[in-house]
Design a protein around this motif. Sequence first.
Motif, mmCIF file in Angstrom:
data_model
loop_
_atom_site.group_PDB
_atom_site.id
_atom_site.type_symbol
_atom_site.label_atom_id
_atom_site.label_comp_id
_atom_site.label_asym_id
_atom_site.label_seq_id
_atom_site.Cartn_x
_atom_site.Cartn_y
_atom_site.Cartn_z
ATOM 1 N N ALA A 51 0.818 -1.202 0.000
ATOM 2 C CA ALA A 51 0.000 0.000 0.000
ATOM 3 C C ALA A 51 0.857 1.258 0.000
ATOM 4 O O ALA A 51 0.609 2.205 -0.756
ATOM 5 N N THR A 52 1.875 1.275 0.858
ATOM 6 C CA THR A 52 2.737 2.452 0.953
ATOM 7 C C THR A 52 3.493 2.697 -0.344
ATOM 8 O O THR A 52 3.584 3.832 -0.829
ATOM 9 N N VAL A 53 4.011 1.630 -0.914
ATOM 10 C CA VAL A 53 4.755 1.756 -2.169
ATOM 11 C C VAL A 53 3.863 2.293 -3.284
ATOM 12 O O VAL A 53 4.233 3.204 -4.008
ATOM 13 N N ILE A 54 2.659 1.745 -3.408
ATOM 14 C CA ILE A 54 1.768 2.155 -4.490
ATOM 15 C C ILE A 54 1.369 3.619 -4.357
ATOM 16 O O ILE A 54 1.458 4.400 -5.305
ATOM 17 N N VAL A 55 0.926 3.995 -3.172
ATOM 18 C CA VAL A 55 0.466 5.372 -2.979
ATOM 19 C C VAL A 55 1.599 6.361 -3.198
ATOM 20 O O VAL A 55 1.440 7.397 -3.859
ATOM 21 N N ASN A 56 2.765 6.057 -2.648
ATOM 22 C CA ASN A 56 3.889 6.967 -2.818
ATOM 23 C C ASN A 56 4.372 7.007 -4.259
ATOM 24 O O ASN A 56 4.880 8.021 -4.729
ATOM 25 N N THR A 57 4.211 5.911 -4.957
ATOM 26 C CA THR A 57 4.591 5.897 -6.369
ATOM 27 C C THR A 57 3.721 6.868 -7.153
ATOM 28 O O THR A 57 4.193 7.629 -7.989
ATOM 29 N N PHE A 58 2.418 6.858 -6.886
ATOM 30 C CA PHE A 58 1.530 7.768 -7.594
ATOM 31 C C PHE A 58 1.816 9.218 -7.234
ATOM 32 O O PHE A 58 1.789 10.104 -8.083
ATOM 33 N N SER A 59 2.115 9.464 -5.981
ATOM 34 C CA SER A 59 2.298 10.855 -5.550
ATOM 35 C C SER A 59 3.694 11.377 -5.852
ATOM 36 O O SER A 59 3.860 12.514 -6.287
ATOM 37 N N GLU A 60 4.718 10.541 -5.631
ATOM 38 C CA GLU A 60 6.090 11.009 -5.772
ATOM 39 C C GLU A 60 6.624 10.866 -7.198
ATOM 40 O O GLU A 60 7.368 11.709 -7.674
ATOM 41 N N LEU A 61 6.258 9.779 -7.854
ATOM 42 C CA LEU A 61 6.844 9.508 -9.163
ATOM 43 C C LEU A 61 5.901 9.809 -10.321
ATOM 44 O O LEU A 61 6.233 9.582 -11.465
ATOM 45 N N SER A 62 4.700 10.302 -10.022
ATOM 46 C CA SER A 62 3.752 10.721 -11.057
ATOM 47 C C SER A 62 3.458 9.609 -12.054
ATOM 48 O O SER A 62 3.420 9.828 -13.260
ATOM 49 N N LEU A 63 3.249 8.399 -11.530
ATOM 50 C CA LEU A 63 2.958 7.298 -12.428
ATOM 51 C C LEU A 63 1.630 7.513 -13.149
ATOM 52 O O LEU A 63 1.434 7.037 -14.264
ATOM 53 N N ALA A 64 0.712 8.252 -12.532
ATOM 54 C CA ALA A 64 -0.555 8.540 -13.199
ATOM 55 C C ALA A 64 -0.307 9.269 -14.509
ATOM 56 O O ALA A 64 -0.982 9.023 -15.513
ATOM 57 N N ASP A 65 0.687 10.164 -14.524
ATOM 58 C CA ASP A 65 1.036 10.844 -15.768
ATOM 59 C C ASP A 65 1.705 9.884 -16.738
ATOM 60 O O ASP A 65 1.489 9.942 -17.947
ATOM 61 N N ALA A 66 2.545 8.994 -16.209
ATOM 62 C CA ALA A 66 3.254 8.049 -17.069
ATOM 63 C C ALA A 66 2.307 7.066 -17.741
ATOM 64 O O ALA A 66 2.608 6.538 -18.803
ATOM 65 N N LEU A 67 1.141 6.814 -17.137
ATOM 66 C CA LEU A 67 0.167 5.928 -17.760
ATOM 67 C C LEU A 67 -0.457 6.549 -19.002
ATOM 68 O O LEU A 67 -0.996 5.836 -19.847
ATOM 69 N N GLY A 68 -0.370 7.863 -19.103
ATOM 70 C CA GLY A 68 -0.970 8.524 -20.258
ATOM 71 C C GLY A 68 -2.482 8.362 -20.231
ATOM 72 O O GLY A 68 -3.122 8.448 -19.187
ATOM 73 N N CYS A 403 17.115 6.409 -8.640
ATOM 74 C CA CYS A 403 17.447 7.044 -9.913
ATOM 75 C C CYS A 403 16.834 6.263 -11.070
ATOM 76 O O CYS A 403 16.211 6.842 -11.971
ATOM 77 N N ALA A 404 16.994 4.941 -11.061
ATOM 78 C CA ALA A 404 16.446 4.107 -12.128
ATOM 79 C C ALA A 404 14.936 4.235 -12.192
ATOM 80 O O ALA A 404 14.334 4.298 -13.269
ATOM 81 N N ASN A 405 14.318 4.301 -11.024
ATOM 82 C CA ASN A 405 12.862 4.394 -10.961
ATOM 83 C C ASN A 405 12.352 5.720 -11.529
ATOM 84 O O ASN A 405 11.375 5.774 -12.279
ATOM 85 N N GLN A 406 13.006 6.804 -11.169
ATOM 86 C CA GLN A 406 12.612 8.112 -11.687
ATOM 87 C C GLN A 406 12.783 8.188 -13.200
ATOM 88 O O GLN A 406 11.927 8.723 -13.909
#
Length: 420
Positions: A51-68, A403-406
Amino acid sequence: MPDIDPQNVFLGRQPILDRNQQLFAYELLFRSAGADQGNFASFIDGNQATATVIVNTFSELSLADALGPYQGFIKVDQGLLFSDLINALPPHTVVLEILPTVAQTAEMIARCEQLRQAGYVLATHVRPESLDVDGKPLLRIAQIIKVDVSRVEPERLRQLAPALKPLRKTLLAEKVESNAQMRLCHELGFDLFEGYYFARPTVIEGKRLQSSETALLRLLGLISQDADTAAIEAVFKQEPVLTINLLRLTNSAGSGLATRITSLRHAITLLGRRQLLRWLQLLLYSGASSSAPAVSPLLQLAATRGRLMELLVDRTPEVRQCGRDLVDQAFMVGILSLMPALLGTGAGAVLAQLPLAVPVHDALGERRGVLGDLLALVEALEDEARERAAAVLQRLPDIDAACANQCLTRALGWANNLAR
């Protein structure tokens, strides 16, 4: 439980296609990481970690934008389902895939109904060995039903599909691994498809090249050899579809300029060799023989690889020595690394057709040099080979998991823009 660094997470995505084999969504794959195991630790409290990883991924790494423009399927276990963190996920962007391990209790069904009312799309699994769809309330609530077709014989699948049809749900065939499975599921009325048959380039292994694809290879060779513009123009003149696409691209790239394109040669000059080379590389994966190429998983993968390689090499000390040339070479390595699958041939045959710079040749042929290490890292991340990726990171001291993740998130976003 050890502290969780929200940046230490590797992301992956598995394409989900519709009946026309057009990209519909992605299955998102999250891999949490910890410094004590080469950035690939497993957590005791897996529910909270997920849960923590997923939520922080959306907020910190902007995966929602990466999904297009596409949705992301996220696996939901017992802990995440009842966690308040799930409400931080954007309903319009995600599909909540309830895992079969979650017991269908009255409390669980009430929670799923609550999420449905909040606007979330729910997906559930049905066991292919069982034809009993009664007494499973989640099948009534969920909008999408996933069937693991790798675990069921064709005759049993022929019985299961009609039993599911009266529910009027979207049927998703997962783990489709062969052309025969794909044809059968299509015949039985499945709406969505997911599996290595689509996600891996083997879907087109051994296919014959169309004329435009042959022309693309010729053009790549000419540009790599710094051939005269007249020779490049001559190839374009033999391919009307490529010519039209070139003029459209040049017009788009030069929008706002007062210059009117007067000839093919003029268009090539305006676009520039570097931009033309990148466009040709990507066009190989987008159905070059069609005037309206589809968004294919292979195009998405090739584009992501090229951009990710480019972003990663920019973090290495070698780029300070070689400059922009190394960045361009990294992009080429990422794109061309999928050429053997595209052409149904070995890497040696591809390398023989293109006069490539030594770093590019070494990276593609033997995974040597910094570009070879970066390509090995990209391939390990795609394969979810955690130990292999950790070993490669040891050879790249200027690149860590964060770094790789970003870089991956940025590359995913860039590749998605190709479809718009």
